[in-house]
Design a protein around this motif. Structure first.
Motif, PDB file in Angstrom:
ATOM      1  N   GLU A 143       0.840  -1.193   0.000  1.00 28.46           N
ATOM      2  CA  GLU A 143       0.000   0.000   0.000  1.00 28.46           C
ATOM      3  C   GLU A 143       0.881   1.252   0.000  1.00 28.46           C
ATOM      4  N   ARG A 144       0.643   2.090  -0.971  1.00 30.44           N
ATOM      5  CA  ARG A 144       1.512   3.256  -1.161  1.00 30.44           C
ATOM      6  C   ARG A 144       0.781   4.554  -0.807  1.00 30.44           C
ATOM      7  N   LEU A 145       1.507   5.428  -0.102  1.00 36.02           N
ATOM      8  CA  LEU A 145       0.971   6.767   0.188  1.00 36.02           C
ATOM      9  C   LEU A 145       1.673   7.762  -0.728  1.00 36.02           C
ATOM     10  N   TYR A 146       0.900   8.616  -1.393  1.00 35.66           N
ATOM     11  CA  TYR A 146       1.495   9.693  -2.189  1.00 35.66           C
ATOM     12  C   TYR A 146       1.432  10.982  -1.396  1.00 35.66           C
ATOM     13  N   LEU A 147       2.517  11.765  -1.520  1.00 37.48           N
ATOM     14  CA  LEU A 147       2.554  13.065  -0.849  1.00 37.48           C
ATOM     15  C   LEU A 147       2.869  14.163  -1.856  1.00 37.48           C
ATOM     16  N   ILE A 153       1.773  20.248   3.232  1.00 40.64           N
ATOM     17  CA  ILE A 153       1.831  18.856   2.815  1.00 40.64           C
ATOM     18  C   ILE A 153       0.419  18.375   2.532  1.00 40.64           C
ATOM     19  N   ALA A 154       0.274  17.619   1.440  1.00 38.41           N
ATOM     20  CA  ALA A 154      -1.029  17.039   1.098  1.00 38.41           C
ATOM     21  C   ALA A 154      -0.804  15.548   0.870  1.00 38.41           C
ATOM     22  N   SER A 155      -1.680  14.699   1.375  1.00 37.77           N
ATOM     23  CA  SER A 155      -1.485  13.255   1.205  1.00 37.77           C
ATOM     24  C   SER A 155      -2.647  12.629   0.453  1.00 37.77           C
ATOM     25  N   SER A 156      -2.350  11.502  -0.196  1.00 39.78           N
ATOM     26  CA  SER A 156      -3.404  10.804  -0.941  1.00 39.78           C
ATOM     27  C   SER A 156      -4.425  10.187   0.008  1.00 39.78           C
ATOM     28  N   ALA A 157      -4.150  10.223   1.318  1.00 39.58           N
ATOM     29  CA  ALA A 157      -5.147   9.759   2.292  1.00 39.58           C
ATOM     30  C   ALA A 157      -6.050  10.925   2.718  1.00 39.58           C
ATOM     31  N   GLY A 158      -5.935  12.051   2.030  1.00 42.24           N
ATOM     32  CA  GLY A 158      -6.885  13.151   2.255  1.00 42.24           C
ATOM     33  C   GLY A 158      -6.477  14.158   3.317  1.00 42.24           C
ATOM     34  N   LYS A 159      -5.201  14.117   3.732  1.00 42.21           N
ATOM     35  CA  LYS A 159      -4.789  15.099   4.751  1.00 42.21           C
ATOM     36  C   LYS A 159      -4.054  16.269   4.108  1.00 42.21           C
ATOM     37  N   PHE A 176       1.359   3.160   6.081  1.00 39.86           N
ATOM     38  CA  PHE A 176       1.528   2.679   4.705  1.00 39.86           C
ATOM     39  C   PHE A 176       2.852   1.941   4.549  1.00 39.86           C
ATOM     40  N   ASP A 177       2.923   1.086   3.498  1.00 43.23           N
ATOM     41  CA  ASP A 177       4.146   0.312   3.272  1.00 43.23           C
ATOM     42  C   ASP A 177       5.220   1.156   2.607  1.00 43.23           C
ATOM     43  N   GLU A 178       4.800   2.064   1.731  1.00 37.68           N
ATOM     44  CA  GLU A 178       5.787   2.911   1.067  1.00 37.68           C
ATOM     45  C   GLU A 178       5.205   4.291   0.794  1.00 37.68           C
ATOM     46  N   VAL A 179       6.136   5.260   0.680  1.00 37.39           N
ATOM     47  CA  VAL A 179       5.720   6.653   0.524  1.00 37.39           C
ATOM     48  C   VAL A 179       6.443   7.251  -0.685  1.00 37.39           C
ATOM     49  N   TYR A 180       5.667   7.806  -1.635  1.00 34.57           N
ATOM     50  CA  TYR A 180       6.229   8.474  -2.812  1.00 34.57           C
ATOM     51  C   TYR A 180       5.843   9.941  -2.743  1.00 34.57           C
ATOM     52  N   GLY A 181       6.838  10.799  -2.886  1.00 36.99           N
ATOM     53  CA  GLY A 181       6.538  12.219  -2.738  1.00 36.99           C
ATOM     54  C   GLY A 181       6.965  13.066  -3.923  1.00 36.99           C
ATOM     55  N   VAL A 182       6.139  14.022  -4.288  1.00 44.50           N
ATOM     56  CA  VAL A 182       6.543  15.061  -5.243  1.00 44.50           C
ATOM     57  C   VAL A 182       6.796  16.329  -4.429  1.00 44.50           C
ATOM     58  N   ILE A 183       8.002  16.871  -4.595  1.00 44.72           N
ATOM     59  CA  ILE A 183       8.473  17.946  -3.716  1.00 44.72           C
ATOM     60  C   ILE A 183       8.743  19.221  -4.505  1.00 44.72           C
ATOM     61  N   CYS A 184       8.347  20.350  -3.925  1.00 47.75           N
ATOM     62  CA  CYS A 184       8.771  21.650  -4.451  1.00 47.75           C
ATOM     63  C   CYS A 184       9.575  22.321  -3.352  1.00 47.75           C
ATOM     64  N   SER A 185      10.726  22.860  -3.716  1.00 46.37           N
ATOM     65  CA  SER A 185      11.508  23.597  -2.712  1.00 46.37           C
ATOM     66  C   SER A 185      11.785  24.985  -3.267  1.00 46.37           C
ATOM     67  N   PRO A 186      12.124  25.958  -2.408  1.00 44.90           N
ATOM     68  CA  PRO A 186      12.328  27.320  -2.900  1.00 44.90           C
ATOM     69  C   PRO A 186      13.360  27.360  -4.024  1.00 44.90           C
ATOM     70  N   LYS A 216      -1.370  15.770  -6.915  1.00 38.73           N
ATOM     71  CA  LYS A 216      -2.077  15.333  -8.121  1.00 38.73           C
ATOM     72  C   LYS A 216      -1.087  14.707  -9.127  1.00 38.73           C
ATOM     73  N   LEU A 217       0.051  15.365  -9.248  1.00 39.15           N
ATOM     74  CA  LEU A 217       1.112  14.883 -10.130  1.00 39.15           C
ATOM     75  C   LEU A 217       1.657  13.545  -9.622  1.00 39.15           C
ATOM     76  N   ALA A 218       1.830  13.452  -8.304  1.00 45.18           N
ATOM     77  CA  ALA A 218       2.388  12.240  -7.697  1.00 45.18           C
ATOM     78  C   ALA A 218       1.572  11.017  -8.098  1.00 45.18           C
ATOM     79  N   GLY A 219       0.263  11.178  -8.100  1.00 40.38           N
ATOM     80  CA  GLY A 219      -0.621  10.051  -8.383  1.00 40.38           C
ATOM     81  C   GLY A 219      -0.603   9.596  -9.834  1.00 40.38           C
TER      82      GLY A 219
END
Ligand SMILES: Nc1ncnc2c1ncn2[C@@H]1O[C@H](COP(=O)(O)OP(=O)(O)OP(=O)(O)O)[C@@H](O)[C@H]1O
Ligand SMILES: [Mg+2]
Length: 334
Positions: A3-7, A18-24, A98-108, A320-323
């Protein structure tokens, strides 16, 4: 299947979301406080404080703004603060379920390539794989406007501008302007101290006035604020100053947009002129879209509009992109 969580993570100079695919979804000021001494540690009852909590206790803490412009990203104390902050941010969305976490990140955008390897080190152990994108691109994706638009993210540290035409923007499609919210705070502070000699000001005070009253265009408004002059309380009108300061930011935004349009493929330029999107905290200045449009009028008909969710748009676009991105777009970091 695991089970994968997207951030979607927007690490900002001033605040991070931070926004998660679990709705947070959470936004926290990018501030870390460490108790100054054992007395402070005892009183506060914890080793590290974050966001508003750290700011409230700022006199008892050493304060770090790990993403701020000008902060050496490889400084050890700053790096430790960045790591603690990112860990706190990610933990706030319960990734351990979750078993794994995939994240799309923006930094300054002022964080350079070498600093980005520190960013990866900071995220190691928190996420399994990452993809780094720019703030304007994430916003354009969030708004479904990445096929023919100019996105302008007026943040705290920088104003980032990109032209989007249906692919990942490359370096030549993006520009960074150093005038943004922090710059405006300094301008406003200077204007206030010129008008009210001896006024005792902090950048945080001025920033709060700006956030409450900011506007451009029209007549001067009355904006009454409280300030001290040599310890004595004064209530003064800063309405004219707020307008004057905010209006000084507009030409920098306008010139940035003009350059990005002028260097684009001429066949696309009408489409770009017709869809200029403002986001980031600075897009909340009342009247900003109209004034930018007025000052762009000499390049032809333009349409300028502000997103409805300027603080969350980057993180929600990143999520949205992460998914939808295939796994091969991610870099594994563990
Ligand atoms: N109503 C408002 N009017 C004007 N400025 C505002 C308003 N609300 C917030 N800001 C300013 O917006 C900035 C924060 O915006 P944002 O969260 O987009 O920045 P950031 O993502 O932390 O910075 P960066 O993208 O540069 O790293 C701050 O300078 C803040 O004072
Ligand atoms: Mg930002």
């Amino acid at each position: 299947m695991a089970e994968r969580l997207y951030l979607g993570i927007d690490l900002g100079t001033y605040q991070s979301t931070i926004a998660s695919s679990a709705g947070k979804m959470h936004t926290i000021e990018t501030v870390v406080g460490k108790p100054k001494d054992p007395v402070a540690r005892n009183m506060l009852g914890r080793d590290v404080l974050f966001g508003a909590d750290a700011l409230e206790k700022k006199l008892a803490c050493n304060i770090y703004r790990p993403m701020a412009a000008g902060v050496a990203q490889d400084d050890e104390a700053n790096l430790a603060a960045a790591k603690a902050f990112v860990t706190h941010l990610i933990e706030s969305v319960d990734p351990e379920e979750f078993d794994e976490v995939y994240g799309v990140i923006c930094s300054p955008s002022h964080i350079t390539f070498t600093d980005k390897s520190n960013l990866v080190a900071t995220l190691r152990g928190q996420v399994n794989a990452i993809m780094v994108v720019s703030e304007p691109f994430a916003t354009g994706f969030d708004q479904d406007q990445y096929m023919g638009s100019i996105v302008v993210d007026i943040g705290a540290g920088t104003t980032d501008i990109a032209r989007l035409y249906g692919t990942f923007p490359n370096e030549s499609d993006e520009d960074t302007v150093l005038e943004a919210g922090d710059w405006l705070d300094v301008i406003l502070m200077d204007l206030v101290s010129k008008k009210y000699t001896g006024a005792q000001l902090t950048k945080d005070m001025v920033r709060l006035w700006k956030e409450k009253y900011s506007y451009v265009g029209g007549d001067d408004r009355e904006c009454m604020v409280e300030l001290s002059v040599e310890g004595k309380k004064n209530v003064v009108d800063v309405g004219d100053i707020i307008r004057q300061g905010c209006e000084q930011l507009i030409p920098f935004v306008v010139n940035g947009v003009k350059t990005i349009i002028a260097t684009a493929d001429p066949e696309y330029q009408p489409q770009f002129r017709n869809n200029i999107i403002l986001s980031g905290g600075g897009s909340m200045i009342e009247g900003v879209a109209d004034m930018v449009a007025d000052q762009l009028a000499d390049i032809g008909d333009v349409r300028v509009w502000c997103v409805e969710n300027p603080i969350e748009s980057v993180a929600s676009g990143a999520l949205k992109l992460a998914g939808v991105m295939p796994d091969d777009q991610y870099t594994a970091i563990n």
